[in-house]
Design an enzyme around this catalytic site. Structure first.
Site, PDB file in Angstrom:
ATOM      1  CG  ASP A 143     -84.118 -23.620  48.507  1.00  0.00           C
ATOM      2  OD1 ASP A 143     -84.816 -24.377  47.795  1.00  0.00           O
ATOM      3  OD2 ASP A 143     -83.465 -24.019  49.494  1.00  0.00           O
ATOM      4  N   GLY A 144     -87.203 -22.763  47.955  1.00  0.00           N
ATOM      5  CA  GLY A 144     -88.442 -22.846  48.733  1.00  0.00           C
ATOM      6  C   GLY A 144     -89.718 -22.935  47.905  1.00  0.00           C
ATOM      7  CG  ASN A 145     -89.713 -22.209  43.699  1.00  0.00           C
ATOM      8  OD1 ASN A 145     -89.751 -21.140  44.308  1.00  0.00           O
ATOM      9  ND2 ASN A 145     -89.113 -22.352  42.521  1.00  0.00           N
ATOM     10  N   GLY A 146     -90.975 -25.563  46.416  1.00  0.00           N
ATOM     11  CA  GLY A 146     -91.700 -26.792  46.756  1.00  0.00           C
ATOM     12  C   GLY A 146     -92.469 -26.628  48.055  1.00  0.00           C
ATOM     13  CB  THR A 186     -74.694 -30.367  38.495  1.00  0.00           C
ATOM     14  OG1 THR A 186     -74.105 -29.910  39.728  1.00  0.00           O
ATOM     15  CG2 THR A 186     -74.134 -29.541  37.364  1.00  0.00           C
ATOM     16  CG  ASN A 233     -81.778 -28.778  41.453  1.00  0.00           C
ATOM     17  OD1 ASN A 233     -81.660 -27.577  41.204  1.00  0.00           O
ATOM     18  ND2 ASN A 233     -81.880 -29.197  42.710  1.00  0.00           N
ATOM     19  NE  ARG A 248     -80.520 -22.070  50.051  1.00  0.00           N
ATOM     20  CZ  ARG A 248     -79.954 -23.185  49.645  1.00  0.00           C
ATOM     21  NH1 ARG A 248     -78.649 -23.262  49.542  1.00  0.00           N
ATOM     22  NH2 ARG A 248     -80.680 -24.247  49.335  1.00  0.00           N
ATOM     23  CD  GLU A 298     -70.848  -8.458  53.496  1.00  0.00           C
ATOM     24  OE1 GLU A 298     -71.490  -8.941  54.442  1.00  0.00           O
ATOM     25  OE2 GLU A 298     -69.620  -8.205  53.551  1.00  0.00           O
TER      26      GLU A 298
HETATM   27  C1  IPE Z   1     -80.402 -24.885  45.291  1.00  0.00           C
HETATM   28  O1  IPE Z   1     -81.566 -25.330  45.880  1.00  0.00           O
HETATM   29  C2  IPE Z   1     -80.533 -24.942  43.798  1.00  0.00           C
HETATM   30  C3  IPE Z   1     -81.429 -23.973  43.188  1.00  0.00           C
HETATM   31  C4  IPE Z   1     -82.086 -23.031  43.813  1.00  0.00           C
HETATM   32  C5  IPE Z   1     -81.572 -24.103  41.769  1.00  0.00           C
HETATM   33  P1  IPE Z   1     -81.769 -26.834  46.329  1.00  0.00           P
HETATM   34  O2  IPE Z   1     -83.130 -26.920  46.922  1.00  0.00           O
HETATM   35  O3  IPE Z   1     -81.468 -27.743  45.206  1.00  0.00           O
HETATM   36  O4  IPE Z   1     -80.628 -27.016  47.426  1.00  0.00           O
HETATM   37  P2  IPE Z   1     -80.529 -27.990  48.674  1.00  0.00           P
HETATM   38  O5  IPE Z   1     -80.845 -29.365  48.190  1.00  0.00           O
HETATM   39  O6  IPE Z   1     -81.525 -27.517  49.680  1.00  0.00           O
HETATM   40  O7  IPE Z   1     -79.135 -27.822  49.164  1.00  0.00           O
HETATM   41  C1  IPE Z   2     -86.013 -24.063  44.368  1.00  0.00           C
HETATM   42  O1  IPE Z   2     -87.094 -24.514  45.093  1.00  0.00           O
HETATM   43  C2  IPE Z   2     -86.167 -24.303  42.883  1.00  0.00           C
HETATM   44  C3  IPE Z   2     -85.243 -25.303  42.323  1.00  0.00           C
HETATM   45  C4  IPE Z   2     -84.298 -25.919  42.974  1.00  0.00           C
HETATM   46  C5  IPE Z   2     -85.407 -25.599  40.911  1.00  0.00           C
HETATM   47  P1  IPE Z   2     -87.172 -26.000  45.604  1.00  0.00           P
HETATM   48  O2  IPE Z   2     -87.848 -26.838  44.567  1.00  0.00           O
HETATM   49  O3  IPE Z   2     -85.829 -26.491  46.015  1.00  0.00           O
HETATM   50  O4  IPE Z   2     -88.124 -25.876  46.850  1.00  0.00           O
HETATM   51  P2  IPE Z   2     -87.975 -26.626  48.240  1.00  0.00           P
HETATM   52  O5  IPE Z   2     -86.611 -26.331  48.758  1.00  0.00           O
HETATM   53  O6  IPE Z   2     -88.187 -28.075  47.977  1.00  0.00           O
HETATM   54  O7  IPE Z   2     -89.050 -26.032  49.082  1.00  0.00           O
HETATM   55 MG    MG Z   3     -84.813 -26.438  47.783  1.00  0.00          MG
END
Ligand code: IPE
Ligand code: IPE
Ligand code: MG
Length: 251
Positions: A29-32, A75, A77, A197, A216
């Site tokens: 998580d956190g790519n965006g 699901t 996303n 995570r 864990e």
């Molecule tokens: C979880 O991340 C799904 C994946 C990493 C593929 P999200 O960014 O979708 O989760 P939420 O919305 O923060 O719970």
């Molecule tokens: C996780 O990064 C990748 C996917 C869910 C596909 P995000 O796209 O959720 O990145 P944030 O959480 O918006 O930073």
């Molecule tokens: Mg995310």
């Protein structure tokens, strides 16, 4: 084919090889946010995230971890902007095509969990090809959760079991944890020992709801594209410092 095998990175000396997790699961998580911090479009974060995953897979394999499962697309996303979803589907397809040679060279066995029938047909074709080609590999088991939802996985298992009960081939009292587990997408995979995570979120977002019962959990504020070897090392150090009691008392 890659002519020369990549140099293996040895297990850091402070980690005990006999106490490594067999199965590591990651919510990438956190790519965006990573992209936004740099004034880049979100999708650039996804692109960088692929490199992070490749490095982690290699590290897991080098350090003797048996299985890595990565959450690539939930699901939920699908609710993102069409443009981002489209980019991700195309990215998955391209990466799979490009990485197949390296996965073969590194003896990786890839598999997918999720509702694969709901993915674009061209991606399904690449998935089938990669799974088929790597089926005999005996190195690390690499599982990608794509169009995956834990609740949806549990529901499809319930439906399959209910159908067998209705047909009279199974009795309700036959349904135990073992049988139920065998109807999940992860049927032949041991439950994760460690869940990582990134990006600081303290939730599991519908990931492996059944399988994470005694994993864990390690959460780091680091955003996925920055999750490097040092970060993984720290996660493993933390894991090795944990007392896994499984509801019992310390020995
Ligand atoms: C979880 O991340 C799904 C994946 C990493 C593929 P999200 O960014 O979708 O989760 P939420 O919305 O923060 O719970
Ligand atoms: C996780 O990064 C990748 C996917 C869910 C596909 P995000 O796209 O959720 O990145 P944030 O959480 O918006 O930073
Ligand atoms: Mg995310």
């Amino acid at each position: 084919m890659t002519a020369e095998p990549a140099v293996k990175s040895p297990l850091p000396v402070d980690l005990h090889p006999e106490r490594l997790p067999y199965h590591v699961a990651v919510i990438m998580d956190g790519n965006g946010r990573w992209a936004k911090q740099r004034g880049l479009p979100r999708v650039m974060g996804h692109r960088r995230g692929v490199d992070t995953l490749k490095q982690l897979l290699r590290r897991c394999s080098d350090w003797g971890i048996g299985a890595l499962t990565a959450y690539a697309f939930s699901t939920e996303n699908w609710g993102r902007p069409l443009e981002e979803v489209g980019f991700l589907m195309t990215l998955f397809e391209r990466v799979l095509r490009q990485e197949l040679t390296d996965m073969m060279a590194e003896n990786v066995r890839i598999q997918f969990v999720g509702n694969l029938a709901g993915l674009p047909a061209s991606l399904q074709t690449e998935i089938d090809r990669a799974v088929e080609q790597t089926r005999q590999n005996r190195g690390i088991r690499f599982t990608v959760a794509t169009n995956y939802g834990g609740r949806q996985e549990i529901l499809q298992a319930c439906r399959a079991i209910a159908t067998q009960v209705q047909a009279g081939v199974l009795q309700p009292e036959d349904i135990d944890e073992n049988l139920f587990g065998r109807h999940l997408y992860t049927a032949d995979l041991q439950d994760p020992d460690l869940l990582i995570r990134t990006s600081g979120e303290m939730r599991i977002s519908n990931f492996l709801l059944w399988q994470l019962a005694y994993a864990e959990i390690y959460v780091t504020d680091t955003l996925w594209p920055d999750f490097d070897e040092g970060e993984f090392h720290r996660a493993l150090q933390t894991y090795q410092g944990r007392d896994r009691r499984f509801g019992k008392v310390s020995s």
